[in-house]
Design an enzyme around this catalytic site. Structure first.
Site, PDB file in Angstrom:
ATOM      1  N   LYS A 242       0.563 -11.198 -11.072  1.00 14.38           N
ATOM      2  CA  LYS A 242      -0.477 -11.632 -10.224  1.00 14.38           C
ATOM      3  C   LYS A 242      -1.342 -12.835 -10.668  1.00 14.38           C
ATOM      4  O   LYS A 242      -1.790 -13.550  -9.872  1.00 14.38           O
ATOM      5  CB  LYS A 242      -1.323 -10.373 -10.100  1.00 14.38           C
ATOM      6  CG  LYS A 242      -0.957  -9.280  -9.330  1.00 14.38           C
ATOM      7  CD  LYS A 242      -1.732  -8.368  -8.702  1.00 14.38           C
ATOM      8  CE  LYS A 242      -1.217  -7.442  -7.680  1.00 14.38           C
ATOM      9  NZ  LYS A 242      -2.220  -6.588  -7.073  1.00 14.38           N
TER      10      LYS A 242
ATOM     11  N   LYS B 193       1.117  -6.094   0.307  1.00  8.96           N
ATOM     12  CA  LYS B 193       0.117  -6.204   1.123  1.00  8.96           C
ATOM     13  C   LYS B 193      -0.430  -7.738   1.088  1.00  8.96           C
ATOM     14  O   LYS B 193      -0.822  -8.210   2.166  1.00  8.96           O
ATOM     15  CB  LYS B 193      -1.127  -5.572   0.864  1.00  8.96           C
ATOM     16  CG  LYS B 193      -1.048  -3.875   0.929  1.00  8.96           C
ATOM     17  CD  LYS B 193      -2.415  -3.493   0.734  1.00  8.96           C
ATOM     18  CE  LYS B 193      -2.137  -1.972   0.067  1.00  8.96           C
ATOM     19  NZ  LYS B 193      -2.178  -1.930  -1.311  1.00  8.96           N
TER      20      LYS B 193
ATOM     21  N   LYS C  84       8.875  -7.817  -4.623  1.00  8.50           N
ATOM     22  CA  LYS C  84       8.296  -6.589  -4.129  1.00  8.50           C
ATOM     23  C   LYS C  84       7.697  -6.695  -2.782  1.00  8.50           C
ATOM     24  O   LYS C  84       6.897  -7.764  -2.569  1.00  8.50           O
ATOM     25  CB  LYS C  84       7.233  -5.916  -4.919  1.00  8.50           C
ATOM     26  CG  LYS C  84       6.724  -4.338  -4.902  1.00  8.50           C
ATOM     27  CD  LYS C  84       5.735  -3.911  -5.616  1.00  8.50           C
ATOM     28  CE  LYS C  84       4.371  -4.448  -5.348  1.00  8.50           C
ATOM     29  NZ  LYS C  84       3.156  -3.681  -5.783  1.00  8.50           N
TER      30      LYS C  84
HETATM   31  N1  AQP Z   1       7.077  -2.223  -2.363  1.00 16.10           N
HETATM   32  C1  AQP Z   1       6.773  -1.109  -2.643  1.00 16.10           C
HETATM   33  N2  AQP Z   1       7.538  -0.145  -2.898  1.00 16.10           N
HETATM   34  C2  AQP Z   1       7.096   1.163  -3.391  1.00 16.10           C
HETATM   35  N3  AQP Z   1       5.923   1.602  -3.540  1.00 16.10           N
HETATM   36  C3  AQP Z   1       5.186   0.777  -3.230  1.00 16.10           C
HETATM   37  N4  AQP Z   1       3.640   0.706  -3.682  1.00 16.10           N
HETATM   38  C4  AQP Z   1       3.209  -0.707  -3.358  1.00 16.10           C
HETATM   39  N5  AQP Z   1       4.135  -1.343  -2.996  1.00 16.10           N
HETATM   40  C5  AQP Z   1       5.409  -0.552  -3.227  1.00 16.10           C
HETATM   41  C6  AQP Z   1       3.029   1.929  -4.105  1.00 16.10           C
HETATM   42  O1  AQP Z   1       1.956   2.117  -3.409  1.00 16.10           O
HETATM   43  C7  AQP Z   1       0.926   2.795  -3.905  1.00 16.10           C
HETATM   44  C8  AQP Z   1      -0.501   1.746  -3.801  1.00 16.10           C
HETATM   45  O2  AQP Z   1      -0.091   0.497  -4.373  1.00 16.10           O
HETATM   46  P1  AQP Z   1      -1.562  -0.528  -4.401  1.00 16.10           P
HETATM   47  O3  AQP Z   1      -1.896  -0.691  -2.941  1.00 16.10           O
HETATM   48  O4  AQP Z   1      -2.551   0.386  -5.100  1.00 16.10           O
HETATM   49  O5  AQP Z   1      -1.112  -1.547  -5.307  1.00 16.10           O
HETATM   50  P2  AQP Z   1       0.089  -2.333  -5.350  1.00 16.10           P
HETATM   51  O6  AQP Z   1       1.150  -1.587  -6.058  1.00 16.10           O
HETATM   52  O7  AQP Z   1      -0.202  -3.544  -6.007  1.00 16.10           O
HETATM   53  O8  AQP Z   1       0.625  -2.678  -3.828  1.00 16.10           O
HETATM   54  P3  AQP Z   1       0.635  -4.086  -2.948  1.00 16.10           P
HETATM   55  O9  AQP Z   1       1.106  -3.604  -1.634  1.00 16.10           O
HETATM   56  O10 AQP Z   1       1.482  -5.049  -3.791  1.00 16.10           O
HETATM   57  O11 AQP Z   1      -0.899  -4.227  -3.036  1.00 16.10           O
HETATM   58  P4  AQP Z   1      -1.514  -6.009  -3.364  1.00 16.10           P
HETATM   59  O12 AQP Z   1      -0.596  -6.827  -2.711  1.00 16.10           O
HETATM   60  O13 AQP Z   1      -2.979  -5.833  -3.003  1.00 16.10           O
HETATM   61  O14 AQP Z   1      -1.158  -6.034  -4.971  1.00 16.10           O
HETATM   62  C9  AQP Z   1       1.411   2.753  -5.337  1.00 16.10           C
HETATM   63  O15 AQP Z   1       1.894   3.938  -5.647  1.00 16.10           O
HETATM   64  C10 AQP Z   1       2.583   1.956  -5.381  1.00 16.10           C
HETATM   65  O16 AQP Z   1       3.516   2.245  -6.428  1.00 16.10           O
END
Ligand code: AQP
Length: 336
Positions: free
Chosen positions: A115, A201, A198
């Site tokens: 990040k 969002k 991955k």
């Molecule tokens: N691509 C993914 N595959 C499987 N699990 C996922 N999770 C997120 N992306 C995937 C799971 O969703 C839960 C919540 O995640 P989060 O929103 O707290 O943070 P993150 O993992 O950083 O998700 P994002 O979508 O990538 O958010 P941003 O872009 O804001 O950083 C967790 O259980 C995560 O494992």
């Protein structure tokens, strides 16, 4: 050995639209687990501000993520649903954990590296200590199990290290050593544009992800455009090796249809991608469509969502306050 009540904690950041990754990696599994575990689900707004969030957008996204959880089947009468900032114990325990965790441990966290990228010096301190806050989220409720996507495995290992170090530094068994629950056929859903990244969002490319708010046509278009390669679909799992985009689509199909990756390979093996993508789009719409509809309905009921979060926060505070009080006592903070 201290016996801990079996309890689940997990969270989602309100840092954008919920994605298929959030759904398959986390929320869908929560829906099943809530039947067997006492469950606490949190919209982690303190985590979201580790990168800049517009305040009005953050407020909306917080309600939308809560609506997404409920629309997916999380029952606010059976579980605790709340937003993190309404329970001050999270930030307070995180500070104590900042003093327990070691710089070397945080330096190894791949999510920070990804990040922060090349702009490490300009990343917020919050982004760096994010895993300490995550450990605090879980330990504030002495949760024993955390259902997450595979991307969070390293942070959960750090949570275990922090709990172990706290217990050993203070000669106690106060914190449980948490078990990750990484379940299903799509443990790490990848970007539709790049099978090595991955699905996220905050990916700048809208076409990289399916949002829970996407309509039928948008889902079909994104799946049609999803990157594949020029070879046919393999009929065995071994044939997915070195083909991350194909592996991703097959895993998504398997997870959404409650089948195994091997079964999906068997069904579509030898075919090209057009019919598979058509079926995948229909399957996605049939699973996600009702959730999207309900989410939209709930997003219009702001008072209801705010009430759920308020009641959830009150319940969470009741659970967390005695834990924090005992932590103060263990650490040696004078309490009058
Ligand atoms: N691509 C993914 N595959 C499987 N699990 C996922 N999770 C997120 N992306 C995937 C799971 O969703 C839960 C919540 O995640 P989060 O929103 O707290 O943070 P993150 O993992 O950083 O998700 P994002 O979508 O990538 O958010 P941003 O872009 O804001 O950083 C967790 O259980 C995560 O494992």
């Amino acid at each position: 050995m201290t016996e801990f009540k079996q309890r689940i904690f997990s969270g989602v950041q309100p840092s954008g639209n919920l994605t298929l990754g959030n759904y398959l990696g986390a929320i869908r599994n929560w829906v099943t687990l809530q039947k067997t575990y006492e469950s606490i689900f949190c919209v982690v707004d303190l985590h979201a501000i580790t990168v800049w969030q517009d305040p009005a957008v953050l407020r909306n996204a917080t309600r939308e993520v809560a609506a997404g959880m409920i629309a997916s089947g999380i029952d606010p009468k059976e579980c605790i649903i709340f937003n993190q900032s309404q329970v001050p114990g999270h930030a307070e325990l995180a500070w104590i954990f900042n003093c327990v965790a070691r710089m070397g441990w945080l330096n190894r966290m791949t999510q920070f590296k990804e990040k922060a990228g090349k702009n490490r010096e300009r990343a917020s301190v919050g982004l760096y200590v994010y895993p300490d806050l995550m450990a605090a989220d879980i330990m504030l409720y002495q949760a024993t199990h955390v259902p997450v996507g595979e991307d969070q495995k390293q942070h959960l290992e750090l949570t275990r290290d922090i709990a172990q170090k706290f217990n050993s530094d203070y000669g106690t068994e106060f914190f449980p050593i948490v078990e990750p629950l990484i379940l299903g056929e799509a443990k790490r859903v990848m970007s539709l544009r790049d099978g090595t990244a991955k699905m996220s969002k905050s990916d700048p490319s809208e076409n990289s992800r399916i949002n829970l708010t996407d309509d039928r046509d948008t889902i079909a278009k994104k799946i049609r455009k999803a990157r594949t390669d020029s070879e046919a679909i393999p009929s065995e799992i071994a044939g997915l090796e070195g083909r991350p985009e194909v592996k991703n689509l097959i895993s998504i199909f398997a997870a959404l249809s409650d089948r195994t990756v091997a079964e999906v390979c068997q069904q579509y093996g030898g075919q090209d991608f057009a019919p598979f993508k058509k079926d995948l789009a229909e399957l996605s719409v049939s699973v996600l469509g009702p959730i999207t509809e309900e989410m939209k309905r709930l997003c219009d009921e702001k008072t209801y969502i705010d009430q759920v979060l308020k009641e959830g926060s009150e319940k969470a505070r009741i659970l967390s306050e005695p834990v924090l009080k005992q932590v103060h006592n263990i650490v040696g903070f004078l309490q009058s």
